[in-house]
Design an enzyme around this catalytic site. Structure first.
Site, PDB file in Angstrom:
ATOM      1  N   GLU A  45       0.857  -1.195   0.000  1.00  0.00           N
ATOM      2  CA  GLU A  45       0.000   0.000   0.000  1.00  0.00           C
ATOM      3  C   GLU A  45       0.890   1.241   0.000  1.00  0.00           C
ATOM      4  O   GLU A  45       2.011   1.216   0.490  1.00  0.00           O
ATOM      5  CB  GLU A  45      -0.890  -0.015   1.239  1.00  0.00           C
ATOM      6  CG  GLU A  45      -1.865   1.154   1.315  1.00  0.00           C
ATOM      7  CD  GLU A  45      -2.700   1.163   2.589  1.00  0.00           C
ATOM      8  OE1 GLU A  45      -3.777   1.764   2.575  1.00  0.00           O
ATOM      9  OE2 GLU A  45      -2.261   0.573   3.605  1.00  0.00           O
ATOM     10  N   LYS A 116      -9.620   1.198  -2.439  1.00  0.00           N
ATOM     11  CA  LYS A 116      -9.817   0.698  -1.081  1.00  0.00           C
ATOM     12  C   LYS A 116     -11.227   1.015  -0.584  1.00  0.00           C
ATOM     13  O   LYS A 116     -11.657   2.175  -0.571  1.00  0.00           O
ATOM     14  CB  LYS A 116      -8.772   1.339  -0.159  1.00  0.00           C
ATOM     15  CG  LYS A 116      -8.771   0.833   1.273  1.00  0.00           C
ATOM     16  CD  LYS A 116      -7.615   1.501   2.034  1.00  0.00           C
ATOM     17  CE  LYS A 116      -7.513   1.034   3.458  1.00  0.00           C
ATOM     18  NZ  LYS A 116      -6.364   1.689   4.146  1.00  0.00           N
ATOM     19  N   CYS A 157      -5.053  -3.316   2.839  1.00  0.00           N
ATOM     20  CA  CYS A 157      -4.829  -3.005   4.245  1.00  0.00           C
ATOM     21  C   CYS A 157      -6.038  -3.224   5.153  1.00  0.00           C
ATOM     22  O   CYS A 157      -6.368  -4.363   5.472  1.00  0.00           O
ATOM     23  CB  CYS A 157      -4.307  -1.572   4.366  1.00  0.00           C
ATOM     24  SG  CYS A 157      -3.504  -1.203   5.955  1.00  0.00           S
TER      25      CYS A 157
END
Length: 287
Positions: A45, A116, A157
């Protein structure tokens, strides 16, 4: 680039405030991974930039069309003839910024994009506060990408704490799930490995997650420990917190074996949630 086995690599970084330096570091470590036989390479990330200062982040951020880090990594995938998953880069998207992952094919084409979905808005016990939603726009679509070996599920994440995302990807056919990250040290020490292993075990899938590690120029400290887990939950490779490369063989037969031994994907059932209240004892009529 076909078959039932291949070598996957995670590139662990310590991204700075300088996108071009980060690009060059990523390109160098991708080369190290390829030299060791990697055919699929993943970066973490925020590959392009670790920057907590929102003003500086906005000033540095580029659109997809002008993105120098994205362009450089696409060229690297083409030159190296590999599948390259860019764990994420910051991309200018209207008033906010997208935390966007890319899958790049061996011709340098963008095979998939993923923004995300779950944004990290938390207050940690040590006083750390994160409000990703103040800067980033959340995604609304999961992403699977077709590779020569099968479907790969993408995430980033904080997504790893939401198991329904990975179950949906596995039920849609993913043999490998990914969660490249920039986990904080505090949460990483407590939960990183167990979450990665849980997502692999639950879905009978490989889990491949490159990470940021160490103390960054912007002051954050990330946990590192890039990891590759097999479908039975065994850790095949794990880094420490220094930049570098880890590799492991991905054997598709292990997916079939795990799903045959514990066929939980076939046992999924819909259900309702009912809230029960304790019955109150009846009072004596004489009262």
């Amino acid at each position: 680039m076909t078959g039932t086995r291949f070598i996957a690599a995670c590139v662990q970084m310590r991204s700075s405030r300088d996108p071009l330096r980060n690009r060059d570091d990523a390109v160098r470590m991708i080369g190290e991974a390829v030299a060791q036989g990697a055919q699929f390479v993943q970066t973490p990330e925020v590959t392009n930039l670790c920057e907590r200062d929102t003003k500086r982040l906005r000033e540095t951020c580029q659109t997809e069309a002008e993105h120098e880090v994205l362009a450089g990594l696409r060229e690297t995938a083409r030159d190296r003839k590999i599948w390259l998953q860019i764990g994420s880069v910051s991309v200018k998207a209207g008033e906010k910024i997208a935390n966007r992952a890319y899958m790049i094919d061996p011709e340098g084409n963008i095979a998939a994009r993923y923004d995300k979905i779950h944004l990290f808005d938390v207050d940690l016990p040590n006083g750390e506060t994160w409000r990703e939603s103040n800067t980033f726009s959340g995604g609304v679509e999961a992403a699977l990408v077709e590779t020569p070996w099968g479907l790969v599920g993408m995430s980033i994440c904080y997504d790893v704490r939401f198991p329904y995302l990975y179950r949906a990807e596995a039920e849609a056919g993913a043999f490998m799930l990914t969660a490249p990250a920039c986990f904080t040290r505090q949460t990483g020490e407590a939960h990183w490995q167990v979450l990665q292993r849980a997502r692999a075990i639950e879905n009978g899938a490989f889990m491949v997650s490159a990470a940021q590690g160490g103390v960054h120029e912007d002051g954050r400290e990330s946990y590192g420990h890039s990891i590759i887990v097999d479908p039975w939950g065994r850790v095949l490779a794990e880094a420490g917190n220094e930049p570098g490369v880890i590799l492991a063989e991905i054997d598709l037969a292990e997916v079939a074996n795990a799903r045959a031994r514990i066929p939980s994907l076939r046992h999924t059932r819909s259900f309702a949630v009912e809230t029960w209240q304790a019955e109150r004892p009846q009072r004596d009529a004489a009262e």
